[in-house]
Write an enzyme that holds these catalytic residues in place. Structure first.
Site, PDB file in Angstrom:
ATOM      1  N   GLY A   1      19.800  12.747 -40.537  1.00  0.00           N
ATOM      2  CA  GLY A   1      19.600  14.023 -39.853  1.00  0.00           C
ATOM      3  C   GLY A   1      18.579  13.871 -38.736  1.00  0.00           C
ATOM      4  O   GLY A   1      18.322  12.765 -38.249  1.00  0.00           O
ATOM      5  N   GLY A   2      17.987  14.985 -38.360  1.00  0.00           N
ATOM      6  CA  GLY A   2      17.046  14.992 -37.244  1.00  0.00           C
ATOM      7  C   GLY A   2      15.855  14.079 -37.479  1.00  0.00           C
ATOM      8  O   GLY A   2      15.410  13.368 -36.566  1.00  0.00           O
TER       9      GLY A   2
ATOM     10  N   LYS B   1      12.936  21.375 -33.193  1.00  0.00           N
ATOM     11  CA  LYS B   1      12.842  20.135 -32.420  1.00  0.00           C
ATOM     12  C   LYS B   1      14.005  19.960 -31.437  1.00  0.00           C
ATOM     13  O   LYS B   1      13.821  19.411 -30.358  1.00  0.00           O
ATOM     14  CB  LYS B   1      12.720  18.924 -33.354  1.00  0.00           C
ATOM     15  CG  LYS B   1      11.375  18.910 -34.087  1.00  0.00           C
ATOM     16  CD  LYS B   1      11.183  17.673 -34.924  1.00  0.00           C
ATOM     17  CE  LYS B   1       9.849  17.757 -35.672  1.00  0.00           C
ATOM     18  NZ  LYS B   1       9.563  16.527 -36.429  1.00  0.00           N
TER      19      LYS B   1
ATOM     20  N   ASN C   1       9.290  16.634 -30.462  1.00  0.00           N
ATOM     21  CA  ASN C   1       8.204  17.270 -31.218  1.00  0.00           C
ATOM     22  C   ASN C   1       6.997  17.487 -30.310  1.00  0.00           C
ATOM     23  O   ASN C   1       5.929  17.848 -30.778  1.00  0.00           O
ATOM     24  CB  ASN C   1       7.802  16.404 -32.420  1.00  0.00           C
ATOM     25  CG  ASN C   1       7.032  15.170 -31.988  1.00  0.00           C
ATOM     26  OD1 ASN C   1       7.287  14.634 -30.911  1.00  0.00           O
ATOM     27  ND2 ASN C   1       6.093  14.729 -32.793  1.00  0.00           N
TER      28      ASN C   1
ATOM     29  N   MET D   1       8.741  10.320 -45.660  1.00  0.00           N
ATOM     30  CA  MET D   1       8.236  10.970 -44.452  1.00  0.00           C
ATOM     31  C   MET D   1       7.641  12.350 -44.747  1.00  0.00           C
ATOM     32  O   MET D   1       6.934  12.909 -43.910  1.00  0.00           O
ATOM     33  CB  MET D   1       9.337  11.035 -43.382  1.00  0.00           C
ATOM     34  CG  MET D   1       9.517   9.658 -42.733  1.00  0.00           C
ATOM     35  SD  MET D   1      10.954   9.444 -41.665  1.00  0.00           S
ATOM     36  CE  MET D   1      10.848  10.847 -40.601  1.00  0.00           C
TER      37      MET D   1
ATOM     38  N   ASP E   1       7.290  11.158 -33.097  1.00  0.00           N
ATOM     39  CA  ASP E   1       7.441  10.939 -34.546  1.00  0.00           C
ATOM     40  C   ASP E   1       7.651   9.462 -34.879  1.00  0.00           C
ATOM     41  O   ASP E   1       7.059   8.941 -35.823  1.00  0.00           O
ATOM     42  CB  ASP E   1       8.625  11.739 -35.090  1.00  0.00           C
ATOM     43  CG  ASP E   1       8.285  13.211 -35.265  1.00  0.00           C
ATOM     44  OD1 ASP E   1       7.107  13.532 -35.491  1.00  0.00           O
ATOM     45  OD2 ASP E   1       9.215  14.040 -35.175  1.00  0.00           O
TER      46      ASP E   1
ATOM     47  N   GLY F   1       3.978  10.506 -46.184  1.00  0.00           N
ATOM     48  CA  GLY F   1       4.016  10.500 -44.726  1.00  0.00           C
ATOM     49  C   GLY F   1       2.821  11.151 -44.050  1.00  0.00           C
ATOM     50  O   GLY F   1       2.900  11.499 -42.869  1.00  0.00           O
TER      51      GLY F   1
ATOM     52  N   ASN G   1      23.362   7.275 -45.857  1.00  0.00           N
ATOM     53  CA  ASN G   1      23.398   8.738 -45.863  1.00  0.00           C
ATOM     54  C   ASN G   1      24.432   9.241 -46.857  1.00  0.00           C
ATOM     55  O   ASN G   1      25.421   8.563 -47.131  1.00  0.00           O
ATOM     56  CB  ASN G   1      23.752   9.250 -44.461  1.00  0.00           C
ATOM     57  CG  ASN G   1      23.465  10.717 -44.311  1.00  0.00           C
ATOM     58  OD1 ASN G   1      22.410  11.187 -44.733  1.00  0.00           O
ATOM     59  ND2 ASN G   1      24.394  11.456 -43.729  1.00  0.00           N
ATOM     60  N   ARG G   2      24.165  10.440 -47.407  1.00  0.00           N
ATOM     61  CA  ARG G   2      25.114  11.062 -48.326  1.00  0.00           C
ATOM     62  C   ARG G   2      26.485  11.176 -47.666  1.00  0.00           C
ATOM     63  O   ARG G   2      27.500  10.804 -48.233  1.00  0.00           O
ATOM     64  CB  ARG G   2      24.578  12.447 -48.726  1.00  0.00           C
ATOM     65  CG  ARG G   2      25.476  13.223 -49.639  1.00  0.00           C
ATOM     66  CD  ARG G   2      24.822  14.518 -50.031  1.00  0.00           C
ATOM     67  NE  ARG G   2      24.532  15.363 -48.870  1.00  0.00           N
ATOM     68  CZ  ARG G   2      23.946  16.542 -48.928  1.00  0.00           C
ATOM     69  NH1 ARG G   2      23.559  17.028 -50.099  1.00  0.00           N
ATOM     70  NH2 ARG G   2      23.727  17.251 -47.849  1.00  0.00           N
TER      71      ARG G   2
END
Ligand code: ATR
Length: 271
Positions: A128-129, A65, A86, A214, A101, A237, A150-151
Site C-alpha cells: 500500500g501507500g 499523503k 509526507n 513501521m 519516509d 518504527g 502482499n495479501r
C-alpha cells in the site's frame, strides 16, 4: 517565527510537534510547529489556507499523503516514485512535495539499528501507500534481493514490476513467501495500526534477522513479539518517525538536527 504543521485526521496523537520543537531547541532556532486537523475530504482547502496565511511547510500523515502529492506544484523524484508526499514546502512562490519516509526508514535501519542494507536480503510486507514510500530508498542502498509480499498478490507483482529498474525486487503473495532466509523483515502493512492479524508463514523470521514494524509503540507489539519469539531482533518504527522528521527539518531549514537524543527521550516517555 516560521510556521510549520502536521496535517492529519486524526492528528492529535502526532508526535511531530514535540519532535520538531526539540529539533529547533537543539539547533538554537525558533519555529512554530502545530497540528492541523483537516476534514477527510478537505486537504486541499486546509493546505491552501495554511500556505496563504504564511505557512512555510508541513508534514502530512494519514489519510492525506496522496492528496498532498496531488496538491503540490513541484514534486521530487522520490515523491513521484511513491505517488505520495509526507512533506510540503513553500519555495519561490510554489508548493513543493517530497517524501521523506523512505529516507527516514533507511537512516533508522542503518544509523540507529546498525543494519546493513547493501547486499541484504529484505522482505517487505505490504504494497500500500506505506510500502510504496520506502521501496526506492531501500533499493538505492543496494540490497541483494527485495521480496515484496502482499495479501493481494497482483498488487505486489505490479509494484515490483514498476520498481524493477531500480534494483532486485520481486513480488510474492503473503501465503507463498520464498524461503530466503531474510536478514531484514519490514512490516509496512496497515495491520499493526489497525490492530488486525497478519497471517505469515513460520519461516519468515530467521534467527538473528532484524524485524522492523513501521508502526510504533503498542501497535507494533503483536508483530514484534512474534519475531522475537522466533529469535529475531525487533524494532518498532519510532526511529523512522524521528528520522523522517529530521530529513524534513533539513529540507526546510538547510541544517540537519541531531536525532539520537530526541529518539532516546521519546523512548523514555513510551516505555
Ligand atoms: P497504508 O497507507 O498504511 O499502506 P493502504 O494503502 O490501505 O494503507 O495499504 C494497506 C496494506 O496493508 C496493503 O498492502 C494491504 O494488503 P492488500 O493490498 O491485500 O489490501 C495490507 N493489509 C491490510 N490489511 C491486511 C491484513 N489483514 N492482512 C494482510 N495484509 C493486510
Amino acid at each position: 517565527m516560521d510556521r510549520y504543521a502536521v496535517f492529519g485526521n486524526p492528528v492529535s496523537h502526532s508526535l511531530s510537534p514535540r519532535i520538531h520543537a526539540r529539533f529547533a531547541e537543539l539547533m538554537g532556532e525558533r519555529i512554530d510547529y502545530g497540528t492541523v486537523l483537516a476534514p477527510v475530504d478537505g486537504f486541499a482547502g486546509a493546505a491552501r489556507a495554511f500556505f496563504a496565511a504564511g505557512g512555510r511547510g508541513c508534514n502530512v500523515t494519514l489519510p492525506f499523503k496522496v492528496a498532498a502529492f496531488e496538491f503540490a506544484e513541484v514534486r521530487s523524484e522520490r515523491a513521484t516514485l511513491a505517488g505520495a508526499a509526507n512533506f510540503l514546502a513553500a519555495r519561490e512562490g510554489a508548493i513543493h512535495a517530497d517524501n521523506t519516509d523512505g529516507a527516514g526508514l533507511v537512516a533508522d535501519l542503518e544509523s540507529n539499528l546498525g543494519a546493513q542494507l547493501r547486499d541484504a536480503v529484505v522482505l517487505l510486507l505490504g504494497a500500500g501507500g506505506a510500502a510504496r514510500g520506502v521501496i526506492a530508498p531501500l533499493l538505492s542502498r543496494g540490497p541483494r534481493r527485495v521480496v515484496l509480499a502482499n495479501r493481494t498478490e497482483a498488487t505486489a507483482r505490479e509494484l515490483a514490476r514498476r520498481f524493477a529498474p531500480l534494483g532486485a525486487i520481486e513480488g510474492a503473495p503473503l501465503a507463498a513467501i520464498p524461503q530466503a532466509p531474510f536478514g531484514i523483515v519490514i512490516n509496512a502493512t496497515s495491520t499493526s495500526t489497525r490492530g488486525e492479524p497478519l497471517e505469515l508463514p513460520a519461516h519468515v523470521f530467521a534467527r538473528d534477522a532484524l524485524a522492523y514494524d513501521m508502526a510504533y509503540g503498542a501497535a507494533a507489539e503483536r508483530f514484534l513479539e512474534r519475531a522475537s519469539a522466533a529469535g529475531a531482533r525487533a524494532s518498532d518504527g519510532l526511529g523512522m518517525l524521528v528520522e523522517q522528521a529530521a530529513e524534513s527539518y533539513a529540507l526546510w531549514r538547510g541544517k540537519r538536527p541531531p536525532t539520537a537524543a530526541v529518539l532516546a527521550e521519546l523512548r523514555a516517555l513510551r516505555p
